[in-house]
Write an enzyme that holds these catalytic residues in place. Structure first.
Site, short mmCIF file in Angstrom:
data_model
loop_
_atom_site.label_atom_id
_atom_site.label_comp_id
_atom_site.label_asym_id
_atom_site.label_seq_id
_atom_site.Cartn_x
_atom_site.Cartn_y
_atom_site.Cartn_z
N GLY A 21 0.85 -1.19 0.00
CA GLY A 21 0.00 0.00 0.00
C GLY A 21 0.88 1.23 0.00
O GLY A 21 2.09 1.14 0.19
N ARG A 22 0.26 2.36 -0.27
CA ARG A 22 1.03 3.60 -0.26
C ARG A 22 0.40 4.53 0.78
O ARG A 22 -0.77 4.86 0.68
CB ARG A 22 0.93 4.26 -1.64
CG ARG A 22 1.81 3.62 -2.68
CD ARG A 22 1.46 4.06 -4.09
NE ARG A 22 0.72 5.29 -4.17
CZ ARG A 22 1.26 6.50 -4.14
NH1 ARG A 22 2.58 6.60 -3.99
NH2 ARG A 22 0.54 7.59 -4.24
N PHE A 25 3.22 9.08 3.90
CA PHE A 25 4.65 9.35 4.05
C PHE A 25 5.53 8.34 3.35
O PHE A 25 6.73 8.45 3.39
CB PHE A 25 5.03 9.40 5.54
CG PHE A 25 4.42 10.58 6.23
CD1 PHE A 25 3.37 10.41 7.10
CD2 PHE A 25 4.88 11.86 5.98
CE1 PHE A 25 2.79 11.49 7.73
CE2 PHE A 25 4.31 12.95 6.60
CZ PHE A 25 3.26 12.76 7.48
N GLY A 26 4.94 7.33 2.75
CA GLY A 26 5.83 6.38 2.11
C GLY A 26 5.12 5.10 1.72
O GLY A 26 3.90 4.99 1.84
N VAL A 28 4.65 0.79 1.66
CA VAL A 28 4.72 -0.36 2.56
C VAL A 28 4.92 -1.60 1.71
O VAL A 28 4.23 -1.76 0.70
CB VAL A 28 3.41 -0.50 3.37
CG1 VAL A 28 3.57 -1.57 4.44
CG2 VAL A 28 3.04 0.83 4.02
N ASP A 137 -7.27 6.95 16.12
CA ASP A 137 -7.58 7.27 14.73
C ASP A 137 -8.27 6.11 14.02
O ASP A 137 -7.73 5.53 13.08
CB ASP A 137 -6.27 7.59 14.00
CG ASP A 137 -6.47 8.74 13.05
OD1 ASP A 137 -5.51 9.19 12.44
OD2 ASP A 137 -7.63 9.17 12.94
C1 LIG Z 1 1.47 -0.07 13.88
O1 LIG Z 1 1.27 0.42 12.58
C2 LIG Z 1 1.82 1.63 12.27
C3 LIG Z 1 2.52 2.45 13.18
C4 LIG Z 1 3.02 3.68 12.75
C5 LIG Z 1 2.83 4.09 11.45
C6 LIG Z 1 3.36 5.38 10.94
O2 LIG Z 1 3.49 5.56 9.76
N1 LIG Z 1 3.63 6.32 11.90
C7 LIG Z 1 4.11 7.61 11.60
C8 LIG Z 1 4.61 7.97 10.35
C9 LIG Z 1 5.03 9.28 10.15
C10 LIG Z 1 4.96 10.22 11.18
C11 LIG Z 1 4.46 9.84 12.42
C12 LIG Z 1 4.04 8.54 12.63
C13 LIG Z 1 2.15 3.28 10.53
C14 LIG Z 1 1.64 2.05 10.96
N2 LIG Z 1 0.92 1.18 10.14
C15 LIG Z 1 0.83 1.27 8.77
O3 LIG Z 1 1.34 2.15 8.13
C16 LIG Z 1 0.05 0.21 8.05
C17 LIG Z 1 0.80 -0.17 6.77
S1 LIG Z 1 -0.21 -1.00 5.59
C18 LIG Z 1 -0.21 -2.65 6.09
N3 LIG Z 1 0.42 -3.03 7.19
C19 LIG Z 1 0.36 -4.35 7.56
N4 LIG Z 1 -0.30 -5.28 6.86
C20 LIG Z 1 -0.93 -4.92 5.73
N5 LIG Z 1 -1.61 -5.89 5.02
C21 LIG Z 1 -0.90 -3.58 5.32
BR1 LIG Z 1 -1.81 -3.06 3.75
#
Ligand SMILES: COc1ccc(C(=O)Nc2ccccc2)cc1NC(=O)CCSc1ncnc(N)c1Br
EC number: 2.7.11.1
Length: 272
Positions: A21-22, A25-26, A28, A137
Site C-alpha cells: 500500500g502507499r 509518508f511512504g 509499505v 484514529d
Molecule cells: C502499527 O502500525 C503503524 C505504526 C506507525 C505508522 C506510521 O506511519 N507512523 C508515523 C509515520 C510518520 C509520522 C508519524 C508517525 C504506521 C503504521 N501502520 C501502517 O502504516 C500500516 C501499513 S499498511 C499494512 N500493514 C500491515 N499489513 C498490511 N496488510 C498492510 Br496493507
C-alpha cells in the site's frame, strides 16, 4: 526487551516483496526477515518528507507508544531502523489487508460482523485508554484485517500519548467529534464518538454526517444531525447503541465498558 527491540536492523536483514500500500509518508512492502523467515510489513518513510511535514517528533513518539502496546486488535510495531535517506518501520503483517477495501466490496457489513468489529475495537480502546493513549484514529482507512479475520488498528501516525493534544485537520472531517471540530479540549471520549461513526458506516456503508461540502459536514456534526435511512434494514438495538455514542456532550457518551454490555453487542458479536 525482546531481541527485536534491541537489534540494529538493516535492509539486508530482509527479503523485500510486493508493495502492500502507499501511505502519506511512504510505501509499505511485504517482507521476510531472513534469519527467522518471519513475514512482516516494512514501511519506508523518506526523511525529507518527514522533515518537510515536521513529523519526526511525532514518529518518535509513535514508535515509543507502539513499543509498549500489545493487543490482538492493535497492529504491532516490532521495531525500526534508518539509513541515509529513509526511516523503516517493521510492522506486523495483516494477512487479509485493508478493511476499507472490504467495506467498499460488500457495501456494508452484516450486524454480526459489524458488532464483532465494534466489540474488538472497544476492547482495544479500553486497553489504550488504560495506558493513557487516546485517539487511535479509528476510521476505516486505518483498520486492517488479520489472518483470522480479526480487526487491527494500524495507526498511520496520528495518535499521541497525551490528552488535550492538537491534531492537524488532515483528511476527512467525518470522524471528528463536535469538541474537535470546535477545537476545544478533548479526552478519551473522542474515541467513543469515532467508534459510533465507524459502527454507523459498517452498517450503512457511509458515515452519518457525510455531505458534499466540508461546511455542511461540520454543521451536521455539531448539530448531531443523526438520521437512520430506511435501507438497509438495521435493528433498533444497533440504532440505540449508535445513538448512545453519538452524543454531543462528551461526558454523556456511552462508556466503552458499558458498550460491551449493550444488548446489540451481547446478542450480535461473535464471542472473542
Ligand atoms: C502499527 O502500525 C503503524 C505504526 C506507525 C505508522 C506510521 O506511519 N507512523 C508515523 C509515520 C510518520 C509520522 C508519524 C508517525 C504506521 C503504521 N501502520 C501502517 O502504516 C500500516 C501499513 S499498511 C499494512 N500493514 C500491515 N499489513 C498490511 N496488510 C498492510 Br496493507
Amino acid at each position: 526487551a525482546s531481541e527485536a527491540a534491541q537489534k540494529r536492523w538493516t535492509t539486508s536483514d530482509f527479503d523485500v516483496g510486493k508493495p502492500l500500500g502507499r501511505g502519506k509518508f511512504g510505501h509499505v512492502y511485504l517482507a521476510r526477515e531472513k534469519r527467522s523467515n518471519h513475514i512482516v510489513a516494512l514501511k519506508v518513510l523518506f526523511k525529507t518528507q518527514l522533515h518537510q511535514s515536521q513529523v519526526e517528533h511525532q514518529l518518535r513518539r509513535e514508535v515509543e507508544i507502539q513499543s509498549h502496546l500489545r493487543h490482538p486488535n492493535i497492529l504491532r510495531l516490532y521495531g525500526y531502523f534508518y539509513d541515509q535517506k529513509r526511516v523503516y518501520l517493521i510492522l506486523e503483517y495483516a494477512a487479509r489487508g485493508e478493511l476499507y477495501k472490504e467495506l467498499q466490496k460488500c457495501k456494508y457489513f452484516s450486524e454480526r460482523r459489524a458488532a464483532t468489529y465494534v466489540a474488538s475495537l472497544a476492547r482495544a480502546l479500553i486497553y489504550c485508554h488504560g495506558k493513557h493513549v487516546i485517539h487511535r484514529d479509528i476510521k476505516p482507512e486505518n483498520l486492517l484485517i488479520g489472518a483470522q479475520g480479526e480487526l487491527k488498528i494500524a495507526d498511520f501516525g496520528w495518535s499521541v500519548h497525551t490528552f488535550n493534544r492538537r491534531r492537524t485537520m488532515c483528511g476527512t472531517l467525518d470522524y471528528l467529534p463536535p469538541e474537535m471540530v470546535e477545537s476545544v479540549e478533548h479526552d478519551a471520549s473522542v474515541d467513543i464518538w469515532s467508534l459510533g461513526i465507524l459502527c454507523y458506516e459498517f452498517l450503512y456503508g457511509v458515515p452519518p454526517f457525510e455531505a458534499r461540502e466540508h461546511s455542511e459536514t461540520y454543521k451536521r456534526i455539531v448539530q448531531v444531525d443523526l438520521k437512520f435511512p430506511p435501507k438497509p434494514i438495521v435493528s433498533s438495538y444497533a440504532k440505540d447503541l449508535i445513538s448512545q455514542m453519538l452524543v454531543k456532550e462528551s461526558t454523556q457518551r456511552l462508556a466503552l465498558h458499558k458498550l460491551l454490555e449493550h444488548p446489540w453487542i451481547v446478542q450480535s458479536a461473535d464471542p472473542s
